[in-house]
Write a protein that holds these residues in place. Structure first.
Motif, PDB file in Angstrom:
ATOM      1  N   ALA A  83      10.864   6.493  -5.901  1.00 23.73           N
ATOM      2  CA  ALA A  83      12.475   6.378  -6.795  1.00 23.73           C
ATOM      3  C   ALA A  83      11.645   6.861  -7.934  1.00 23.73           C
ATOM      4  N   VAL A  84      10.322   6.619  -8.638  1.00 22.96           N
ATOM      5  CA  VAL A  84      10.110   7.006  -9.702  1.00 22.96           C
ATOM      6  C   VAL A  84       9.771   8.237  -9.816  1.00 22.96           C
ATOM      7  N   GLU A 105       5.962   0.812   3.664  1.00 16.40           N
ATOM      8  CA  GLU A 105       7.593   1.183   3.637  1.00 16.40           C
ATOM      9  C   GLU A 105       7.601   1.190   1.705  1.00 16.40           C
ATOM     10  N   GLU A 106       7.243  -0.377   1.138  1.00 12.56           N
ATOM     11  CA  GLU A 106       7.706  -0.170  -0.055  1.00 12.56           C
ATOM     12  C   GLU A 106       7.144   0.570  -1.286  1.00 12.56           C
ATOM     13  N   LEU A 107       6.089   0.814  -0.690  1.00 14.20           N
ATOM     14  CA  LEU A 107       5.275   1.662  -1.862  1.00 14.20           C
ATOM     15  C   LEU A 107       5.984   3.168  -1.655  1.00 14.20           C
ATOM     16  N   ARG A 108       5.919   3.210  -0.770  1.00 15.83           N
ATOM     17  CA  ARG A 108       6.570   5.015  -0.619  1.00 15.83           C
ATOM     18  C   ARG A 108       8.312   4.527  -1.314  1.00 15.83           C
ATOM     19  N   ARG A 149       6.284  -6.977  -2.138  1.00 20.45           N
ATOM     20  CA  ARG A 149       6.539  -6.124  -3.184  1.00 20.45           C
ATOM     21  C   ARG A 149       5.220  -5.422  -3.346  1.00 20.45           C
ATOM     22  N   PRO A 150       5.741  -3.825  -3.605  1.00 24.28           N
ATOM     23  CA  PRO A 150       4.130  -3.345  -4.401  1.00 24.28           C
ATOM     24  C   PRO A 150       3.707  -3.783  -5.805  1.00 24.28           C
ATOM     25  N   THR A 153      -4.474   7.217  -1.672  1.00 28.65           N
ATOM     26  CA  THR A 153      -5.372   6.070  -1.436  1.00 28.65           C
ATOM     27  C   THR A 153      -5.080   4.552  -0.938  1.00 28.65           C
ATOM     28  N   ALA A 154      -3.646   4.417  -1.849  1.00 28.88           N
ATOM     29  CA  ALA A 154      -3.749   3.238  -0.924  1.00 28.88           C
ATOM     30  C   ALA A 154      -3.468   2.640   0.162  1.00 28.88           C
ATOM     31  N   LEU A 155      -2.526   4.297   0.335  1.00 29.84           N
ATOM     32  CA  LEU A 155      -2.021   4.154   1.733  1.00 29.84           C
ATOM     33  C   LEU A 155      -2.999   4.269   2.908  1.00 29.84           C
TER      34      LEU A 155
END
Length: 309
Positions: A247-248, A239-242, A191-192, A203-205
């Motif tokens: 969604a947000v 993938e989860e981050l994206r 989970r992110p 930056t996270a990616l």
């Protein structure tokens, strides 16, 4: 039952028992010629960590180094306590977090605003560390573990601007902190972890790409434990981050408030996490929601989207 688990390569997982919960926060002792503690956990966890180190034969004068991946209180809240318990140890942190370990007042004031009455039972108080004992690392850094063995630090912002990953030159273990999210061993969910104020998707990616390029043999999550499927897990994390950010973003574009954005994410990710599924243990979901709440993650994503807008 001991909270210490040998992982091979003279590495020991220590369940730091944050707020009394088992299996939610891990520290790691590298029992090399120069013993090194990675992620001491919260202030409330310090006595638990000390007992584990004693069990492993590390006395007050023996611990050479304490390293934190970042200064969030579930990782670094116990630094001041551990520094006092092990007076010969050097404290290693990214340069953007160093001043907060020396003078935690601003960090603690911010934490009180966020957590209120929950601050003390969850984390306790981050106590100051003598600035002379703190060594700040920059884009990269090196920690001497003795016998030619080293931990190489790699700046990995996105979750937090003061985050580093740590690669063990002997084992190939990569200590990922929260940069690759939360790993739930019981269900193998990823989970992110996207809390405000520092989260940034690109930056996270980029940090996850950097981790992929290091070609680690194993990932060691602070939440929680070792993972051998390195490349697949890092890909899943991205993938989860994206998915969460998409969604947000959609919810934000529709003018929805935080609660509705959280609901939109939960609907979008329905079925993706066994720990949150219909057959899941409700205590497991509750435990991880406390650590890594959807509302906090969504708030961090909204903050990031607003900043870019």
């Amino acid at each position: 039952m001991s909270n210490v688990k040998p992982l091979g390569g003279d590495v020991y997982e220590i369940d730091t028992r944050m707020a009394g919960y088992a299996g939610i926060t891990a520290g790691y002792l590298i029992l090399s010629d120069r013993p090194c503690l990675v992620e001491p956990g919260t202030s409330g966890s310090a006595p638990t960590v000390q007992r584990a180190l004693t069990e492993l034969g590390v006395g007050a004068e023996d611990l050479a180094t304490v390293v934190v991946t970042h200064i969030h209180l579930d990782h670094a809240g116990g630094v001041g306590d551990i520094a006092r318990m092990y007076p010969r140890s050097e404290i290693v942190v990214h340069e953007k977090g160093a001043r907060h370990l020396a003078d935690p007042e601003r960090l603690m004031r911010s934490a009180r605003m966020v957590f209120g009455d929950l601050l003390e039972p969850l984390f306790g108080e981050l106590k100051p560390t003598d600035a002379a004992r703190i060594r700040a690392v920059e884009e990269t850094g090196e920690i001497d573990l003795g016998g030619g063995r080293r931990l190489h630090s790699h700046h990995s912002p996105g979750h937090a601007k003061h985050h580093v990953g740590l690669l063990d030159s002997l084992t190939g273990d990569l200590y990922v902190g929260d940069a690759a999210g939360i790993y739930i061993p019981k269900t193998a969910d990823v989970r992110p972890a996207t809390p405000p104020p520092d989260f940034d998707l690109d930056t996270a990616l980029a940090s996850l790409d950097k981790f992929q390029a290091l070609r680690a043999q194993r990932l060691l999550f602070a939440h929680y434990g070792p993972v051998d499927a390195v490349s697949d897990t890092l890909e899943r994390s991205a993938e989860e981050l994206r998915i969460w950010v998409d969604a947000v973003r959609d919810a934000r574009d529709q003018g929805l408030d935080l609660d509705h954005a959280v609901a939109a994410v939960q609907e979008r990710t329905l079925g993706r996490y066994k720990a949150y599924g219909p057959d899941a243990d409700p205590e497991l979901a509750e435990k991880y929601e406390m650590l890594n709440g959807a509302a906090s993650n969504v708030a961090g994503i909204i903050h990031s989207l607003d900043k870019h807008a």
